[in-house]
Design an enzyme around this catalytic site. Structure first.
Site, PDB file in Angstrom:
ATOM      1  CG  HIS A 150      35.854  42.655  64.192  1.00  0.00           C
ATOM      2  ND1 HIS A 150      36.604  42.567  65.341  1.00  0.00           N
ATOM      3  CD2 HIS A 150      36.275  43.794  63.573  1.00  0.00           C
ATOM      4  CE1 HIS A 150      37.437  43.608  65.405  1.00  0.00           C
ATOM      5  NE2 HIS A 150      37.254  44.356  64.340  1.00  0.00           N
ATOM      6  CG  ASP A 185      38.667  41.355  68.891  1.00  0.00           C
ATOM      7  OD1 ASP A 185      38.094  40.579  69.663  1.00  0.00           O
ATOM      8  OD2 ASP A 185      38.383  41.450  67.677  1.00  0.00           O
ATOM      9  CG  HIS A 214      37.898  36.785  69.790  1.00  0.00           C
ATOM     10  ND1 HIS A 214      36.850  37.609  70.142  1.00  0.00           N
ATOM     11  CD2 HIS A 214      37.647  35.585  70.346  1.00  0.00           C
ATOM     12  CE1 HIS A 214      35.977  36.922  70.878  1.00  0.00           C
ATOM     13  NE2 HIS A 214      36.431  35.687  71.026  1.00  0.00           N
ATOM     14  CG  ASP A 230      38.660  38.898  64.990  1.00  0.00           C
ATOM     15  OD1 ASP A 230      38.269  37.833  65.503  1.00  0.00           O
ATOM     16  OD2 ASP A 230      38.136  39.997  65.244  1.00  0.00           O
ATOM     17  CG  HIS A 252      32.914  36.938  63.673  1.00  0.00           C
ATOM     18  ND1 HIS A 252      32.338  37.353  64.866  1.00  0.00           N
ATOM     19  CD2 HIS A 252      33.178  35.622  63.821  1.00  0.00           C
ATOM     20  CE1 HIS A 252      32.254  36.326  65.696  1.00  0.00           C
ATOM     21  NE2 HIS A 252      32.737  35.269  65.093  1.00  0.00           N
ATOM     22  CG  ASP A 303      35.125  42.428  68.856  1.00  0.00           C
ATOM     23  OD1 ASP A 303      34.137  42.486  69.615  1.00  0.00           O
ATOM     24  OD2 ASP A 303      35.403  41.429  68.171  1.00  0.00           O
ATOM     25  CG  ASP A 315      34.776  40.282  71.498  1.00  0.00           C
ATOM     26  OD1 ASP A 315      35.940  40.713  71.511  1.00  0.00           O
ATOM     27  OD2 ASP A 315      34.335  39.536  70.588  1.00  0.00           O
ATOM     28  CD  GLU A 320      31.468  40.540  66.381  1.00  0.00           C
ATOM     29  OE1 GLU A 320      30.447  39.997  66.860  1.00  0.00           O
ATOM     30  OE2 GLU A 320      32.060  40.104  65.370  1.00  0.00           O
TER      31      GLU A 320
END
Ligand code: ARG
Ligand code: MN
Ligand code: MN
Length: 299
Positions: free
Chosen positions: A99, A122, A124, A126, A139, A226, A228, A271
């Site tokens: 990312h 995402d 996350h 980030d 990332h 992303d 994930d 990712e």
């Protein structure tokens, strides 16, 4: 003929420690991205991959950031490429790669918009800076960098800063936020739909809310997806999986609704790590999500 899409691969694995995510662009191409988007009536131009330095495992003595120099160089190349695509009036579709590539993508895009919106799909945030990062992995920082926070060589890519404003961000799918990221979200008033809100509201309301939020405040919207963000059940080929994510249909519905909104002006899918994947399931999923984003319908 619908319009022009320019695909560029960013085989970047320097923003984190797990090997194989540099093969993400290959896995996505192997899953048939060009053919799939062409079949929807687009003129698709695959510009190939950006060259990323192979010189790994340096740690910046001052900041603790890993591979800083190489990430700065790669981000600059990504930004230049995306800039060219924008100039030609084509839709930039960037394939990752970890990312950290978003630093370059946003640097290349944001000068074309006064008020660029960003959807950060995402698990996350980030949103780490060198001070708050638990890992030193870049990332985990691209959204903070784009806000102008963190290492100067990163925030100053393309010579201007910041790339985006906190009120023009919507994070969707978050379920693994570090303490420093939570503080920053509150301090800056960043709009976040965590999995808690998604469970309570349901994806249709969340996406409608996102579209309504952007409607009057932005003049373009970048989708940074992303893989994930999805549950690892559907996207096992990612380096930092987190349980309890969006399912297959929820994610596709989000893409279908973004297509209907006619709001998205650029996108990146990041990712994808085929080494950690199951028979390219995550690469194939990424292509399916792109098809939905570009108007593939079920009927
Ligand atoms: N793009 C990603 N998968 N980022 C994961 C970041 C994980 C963690 N928050 C970190 O800073 O290291
Ligand atoms: Mn993530
Ligand atoms: Mn991410």
């Amino acid at each position: 003929m619908r319009g022009k899409i320019s695909i560029v691969g960013a085989p970047m694995d320097l923003g984190q420690l797990r090997r194989g995510v540099d093969m993400g662009p290959s896995a996505i191409r192997y899953a048939g991205v060009v053919e799939r988007l062409e079949s929807l009536g687009y003129q698709v131009n695959d510009l190939g991959d950006i060259e990323i330095g192979r010189d790994r495992l340096t740690t910046d003595p001052l900041t603790g950031l890993r591979n800083l120099e190489a990430v700065v160089q790669a981000s600059t190349k990504i930004a230049d490429k995306v800039d060219k695509i924008m100039k030609e009036g084509s839709f930039p579709l960037v394939l990752g790669g970890d990312h950290s590539i978003a630093i370059g993508t946003l640097a290349g895009i944001s000068k074309y918009f006064k008020k660029l919106g960003v959807i950060w799909f995402d698990a996350h945030g980030d949103l780490n800076t060198p001070e708050t990062s638990p890992s030193g992995n870049i990332h985990g920082m691209p959204l903070a960098v784009s806000l102008g926070l963190g290492e100067t060589t990163l925030t100053q890519i393309c010579g201007y800063c910041p790339k985006i404003q906190p009120e023009n961000i919507v994070i969707i799918g978050a379920r693994s936020l570090d303490e420093g990221e939570k503080r920053l979200i509150k301090e800056k008033g960043i709009k976040v739909y965590t999995m808690h809100e998604i469970d309570r509201l349901g994806i249709p309301k969340v996406i409608e809310g996102t579209i309504a939020y952007f409607k009057d405040r932005t003049d373009g919207v970048h989708l940074s997806l992303d893989l994930d963000g999805l549950d690892p059940l559907y996207a096992p080929g990612v380096g930092t999986p987190v349980e309890g994510g969006l399912n297959y249909r929820e994610s596709h519905l989000a893409m279908e609704m973004f297509f209907e909104s006619e709001m998205i002006t650029s996108a990146e899918f990041v990712e994808v790590n085929p080494i950690l994947d199951e028979k390219n399931k995550t690469g194939i999923l990424a292509v399916g999500l792109m098809a939905s984003l570009f108007g593939e319908s079920l009927l």
